[in-house]
Motif scaffolding. Sequence first.
Motif, PDB file in Angstrom:
ATOM      1  N   ALA A   1      -2.680 -38.359   7.137  1.00  0.00           N
ATOM      2  CA  ALA A   1      -3.801 -38.396   8.076  1.00  0.00           C
ATOM      3  C   ALA A   1      -3.674 -37.294   9.129  1.00  0.00           C
ATOM      4  CB  ALA A   1      -3.870 -39.762   8.760  1.00  0.00           C
ATOM      5  N   CYS A   2      -2.472 -37.094   9.648  1.00  0.00           N
ATOM      6  CA  CYS A   2      -2.241 -36.023  10.629  1.00  0.00           C
ATOM      7  C   CYS A   2      -2.416 -34.651   9.980  1.00  0.00           C
ATOM      8  CB  CYS A   2      -0.837 -36.142  11.214  1.00  0.00           C
ATOM      9  SG  CYS A   2      -0.588 -37.580  12.282  1.00  0.00           S
ATOM     10  N   GLY A   3      -1.936 -34.521   8.746  1.00  0.00           N
ATOM     11  CA  GLY A   3      -2.063 -33.244   8.050  1.00  0.00           C
ATOM     12  C   GLY A   3      -3.501 -32.841   7.824  1.00  0.00           C
ATOM     13  N   TRP A   4      -4.336 -33.789   7.369  1.00  0.00           N
ATOM     14  CA  TRP A   4      -5.757 -33.485   7.168  1.00  0.00           C
ATOM     15  C   TRP A   4      -6.409 -33.091   8.489  1.00  0.00           C
ATOM     16  CZ3 TRP A   4      -7.390 -32.064   2.810  1.00  0.00           C
ATOM     17  CH2 TRP A   4      -7.086 -32.710   1.610  1.00  0.00           C
ATOM     18  N   ALA A   5      -6.099 -33.829   9.565  1.00  0.00           N
ATOM     19  CA  ALA A   5      -6.718 -33.553  10.863  1.00  0.00           C
ATOM     20  C   ALA A   5      -6.356 -32.157  11.365  1.00  0.00           C
ATOM     21  CB  ALA A   5      -6.295 -34.619  11.875  1.00  0.00           C
ATOM     22  N   LEU A   6      -5.078 -31.805  11.306  1.00  0.00           N
ATOM     23  CA  LEU A   6      -4.640 -30.500  11.798  1.00  0.00           C
ATOM     24  C   LEU A   6      -5.157 -29.367  10.915  1.00  0.00           C
ATOM     25  CD1 LEU A   6      -0.957 -31.284  12.872  1.00  0.00           C
ATOM     26  CD2 LEU A   6      -2.927 -30.865  14.356  1.00  0.00           C
ATOM     27  N   LEU A   7      -5.119 -29.580   9.609  1.00  0.00           N
ATOM     28  CA  LEU A   7      -5.577 -28.543   8.683  1.00  0.00           C
ATOM     29  C   LEU A   7      -7.024 -28.171   8.943  1.00  0.00           C
ATOM     30  CD1 LEU A   7      -5.207 -26.777   6.134  1.00  0.00           C
ATOM     31  CD2 LEU A   7      -5.882 -28.774   4.780  1.00  0.00           C
ATOM     32  N   PHE A   8      -7.891 -29.170   9.087  1.00  0.00           N
ATOM     33  CA  PHE A   8      -9.312 -28.875   9.249  1.00  0.00           C
ATOM     34  C   PHE A   8      -9.661 -28.516  10.687  1.00  0.00           C
ATOM     35  CE2 PHE A   8      -9.693 -30.501   5.026  1.00  0.00           C
ATOM     36  CZ  PHE A   8     -10.827 -29.881   4.526  1.00  0.00           C
ATOM     37  N   ALA A   9      -8.995 -29.132  11.664  1.00  0.00           N
ATOM     38  CA  ALA A   9      -9.298 -28.799  13.059  1.00  0.00           C
ATOM     39  C   ALA A   9      -8.944 -27.346  13.356  1.00  0.00           C
ATOM     40  CB  ALA A   9      -8.544 -29.739  13.997  1.00  0.00           C
ATOM     41  N   VAL A  10      -7.744 -26.920  12.947  1.00  0.00           N
ATOM     42  CA  VAL A  10      -7.311 -25.546  13.211  1.00  0.00           C
ATOM     43  C   VAL A  10      -7.969 -24.570  12.228  1.00  0.00           C
ATOM     44  CG1 VAL A  10      -5.331 -23.985  13.309  1.00  0.00           C
ATOM     45  CG2 VAL A  10      -5.123 -26.319  14.188  1.00  0.00           C
ATOM     46  N   GLY A  11      -7.885 -24.879  10.938  1.00  0.00           N
ATOM     47  CA  GLY A  11      -8.455 -23.992   9.925  1.00  0.00           C
ATOM     48  C   GLY A  11      -9.955 -23.844  10.073  1.00  0.00           C
ATOM     49  N   GLY A  12     -10.658 -24.962  10.311  1.00  0.00           N
ATOM     50  CA  GLY A  12     -12.107 -24.902  10.475  1.00  0.00           C
ATOM     51  C   GLY A  12     -12.519 -24.121  11.705  1.00  0.00           C
ATOM     52  N   PHE A  13     -11.752 -24.276  12.787  1.00  0.00           N
ATOM     53  CA  PHE A  13     -12.060 -23.550  14.022  1.00  0.00           C
ATOM     54  C   PHE A  13     -11.905 -22.041  13.827  1.00  0.00           C
ATOM     55  CE2 PHE A  13     -10.932 -21.821  18.207  1.00  0.00           C
ATOM     56  CZ  PHE A  13     -11.995 -22.281  18.963  1.00  0.00           C
ATOM     57  N   VAL A  14     -10.793 -21.626  13.218  1.00  0.00           N
ATOM     58  CA  VAL A  14     -10.562 -20.198  12.988  1.00  0.00           C
ATOM     59  C   VAL A  14     -11.606 -19.634  12.023  1.00  0.00           C
ATOM     60  CG1 VAL A  14      -8.941 -18.506  12.038  1.00  0.00           C
ATOM     61  CG2 VAL A  14      -8.098 -20.348  13.514  1.00  0.00           C
ATOM     62  N   TYR A  15     -11.918 -20.397  10.979  1.00  0.00           N
ATOM     63  CA  TYR A  15     -12.922 -19.960   9.998  1.00  0.00           C
ATOM     64  C   TYR A  15     -14.283 -19.761  10.671  1.00  0.00           C
ATOM     65  CZ  TYR A  15     -16.042 -20.280   5.920  1.00  0.00           C
ATOM     66  OH  TYR A  15     -17.010 -20.046   4.978  1.00  0.00           O
ATOM     67  N   PHE A  16     -14.659 -20.666  11.559  1.00  0.00           N
ATOM     68  CA  PHE A  16     -15.937 -20.538  12.262  1.00  0.00           C
ATOM     69  C   PHE A  16     -15.907 -19.356  13.227  1.00  0.00           C
ATOM     70  CE2 PHE A  16     -18.884 -21.356  15.707  1.00  0.00           C
ATOM     71  CZ  PHE A  16     -20.010 -21.809  15.068  1.00  0.00           C
ATOM     72  N   TRP A  17     -14.813 -19.201  13.964  1.00  0.00           N
ATOM     73  CA  TRP A  17     -14.678 -18.127  14.954  1.00  0.00           C
ATOM     74  C   TRP A  17     -14.796 -16.740  14.324  1.00  0.00           C
ATOM     75  CZ3 TRP A  17      -9.992 -15.162  14.766  1.00  0.00           C
ATOM     76  CH2 TRP A  17      -9.895 -14.174  15.740  1.00  0.00           C
ATOM     77  N   LYS A  18     -14.308 -16.567  13.110  1.00  0.00           N
ATOM     78  CA  LYS A  18     -14.326 -15.258  12.466  1.00  0.00           C
ATOM     79  C   LYS A  18     -15.747 -14.732  12.247  1.00  0.00           C
ATOM     80  CE  LYS A  18      -9.855 -15.169  10.101  1.00  0.00           C
ATOM     81  NZ  LYS A  18      -9.461 -13.859  10.659  1.00  0.00           N
ATOM     82  N   ALA A  19     -16.721 -15.630  12.199  1.00  0.00           N
ATOM     83  CA  ALA A  19     -18.112 -15.189  11.997  1.00  0.00           C
ATOM     84  C   ALA A  19     -18.939 -15.315  13.278  1.00  0.00           C
ATOM     85  CB  ALA A  19     -18.761 -16.017  10.877  1.00  0.00           C
ATOM     86  N   GLU A  20     -18.290 -15.447  14.405  1.00  0.00           N
ATOM     87  CA  GLU A  20     -18.981 -15.714  15.674  1.00  0.00           C
ATOM     88  C   GLU A  20     -20.106 -14.713  15.956  1.00  0.00           C
ATOM     89  OE1 GLU A  20     -19.664 -17.410  19.596  1.00  0.00           O
ATOM     90  OE2 GLU A  20     -18.718 -18.142  17.756  1.00  0.00           O
ATOM     91  N   GLU A  21     -19.857 -13.435  15.743  1.00  0.00           N
ATOM     92  CA  GLU A  21     -20.856 -12.419  16.121  1.00  0.00           C
ATOM     93  C   GLU A  21     -22.030 -12.350  15.145  1.00  0.00           C
ATOM     94  OE1 GLU A  21     -18.070  -8.893  14.170  1.00  0.00           O
ATOM     95  OE2 GLU A  21     -18.404  -9.003  16.318  1.00  0.00           O
ATOM     96  N   ARG A  22     -21.961 -13.090  14.043  1.00  0.00           N
ATOM     97  CA  ARG A  22     -23.056 -13.036  13.056  1.00  0.00           C
ATOM     98  C   ARG A  22     -24.062 -14.178  13.223  1.00  0.00           C
ATOM     99  NH1 ARG A  22     -18.715 -11.784   9.354  1.00  0.00           N
ATOM    100  NH2 ARG A  22     -18.965 -13.750   8.236  1.00  0.00           N
TER     101      ARG A  22
END
Length: 309
Positions: free
Chosen positions: A284-305
Motif C-alpha cells: 500500500a505504501c509502495g503504490w502510494a509513493l510510486l504514483f504520488a512522486v512518479g505522477g507528480f514528476v510526469y505531470f510537471w515535465k509537460a507543465e509549459e504545454r
Amino acid sequence: MSETTHDGGVAVSAPPSPDEGLTAAQLAAKYGLAVSGARPPLREYVRQLWGRRHFILAFSSAKLTAQYSQAKLGQLWQVATPLLNAAVYFAIFGLILDAGRGMDKDVYIPFLVTGVFVFTFTQSSVMSGVRAISGNLGLVRALHFPRASLPISFALQQLQQLMYSMIVLFAVAIGFGSYPDASWALIVPVLVLQFLFNSGLALVFARAGAKTPDLAQLMPFVMRTWMYASGVMFSIPVFLADKPQWIANVLQWNPAAIYMDLMRFALIDKYGSENLPDHVWAVACGWALLFAVGGFVYFWKAEERYGRG
C-alpha cells in the motif's frame, strides 16, 4: 560616423546598436527575459504549489458545493449516490449471483458497501483528473499558477466527498455488528495512502487528458473493468480458489483492491488478516509513493504545454 552627400552636406548615420548580432537567446539573457509559462525547476515548482495550497482547498470545496447545487436534495446526493450503487450491486451480486459466498450477511453487506465507497473515491479522482486541464482551459489560459493545482484539488474534492460517505459507512458497519475499536484508527493511514495514490493517478491522467481529450470517453470502460477485477462485489481468494494462485495474487495486489481490503480490515470485525495479501502495508505504501512522486514528476515535465493549442 559621417559621410559627404552630393550637395556637399554631411550626413550623420546612427551608431550601430549594442544588440546588433546577438541571438534571441542572448538578448533574453542580457535583459533578464524568460519564456512566458516556462516550466520552473522541480523544487521551485513544489514551492509554488505549496504557496497555492489555500487556492487548492478553496477550489475543491467550491467544486464540491456546486456539484449538486441544481438538485433538490443537494449535498445528500454525495451519500445517496454510492449508497444506491451499493444497493444495486447487493441485489444483483449478493442476492441473485451469490457473490458473498463464504461470508455471512452481517459481513458481506458492510464488505460490499465499503468496497463501493472506497473504489468510488479512486474512480471519481481519475475521472476528474482526466478533465482537469481540458475541462478548465479558460482558467489555465487566463491565470499563471502551477497546473498541478487542478488535478490535486479534484482528488481533494473526492476525499471530502468520501468523508460524507464515511458517516453512512460507519452506520452500516455498526448496524451489522462491527463496533468501533482500536482497528478503526487504521482508517486514517489508509485514507492518507489512498489519497496520495489517487492524486498521483489524477496527475497522470490529467496530462494524458490534456493531450487527448477523447480519453474521457474511454475511461468509464477502463474503470468498470478495473472495478470488476478488484473484488468490489466479491472476495478474490474465495472466487479464485480453483484458479492458479498467481492470478489471485495479481488481483489482490492491485492498488484498488489493496486499499479496499485495508479499509474492510479496519472496519469489519469478522474480516480478519487472513483475507489480506502478504506484506499488504508495504504494498500500500509502495503504490502510494510510486504514483504520488512518479505522477507528480510526469505531470510537471509537460507543465509549459498545458493550454497551448
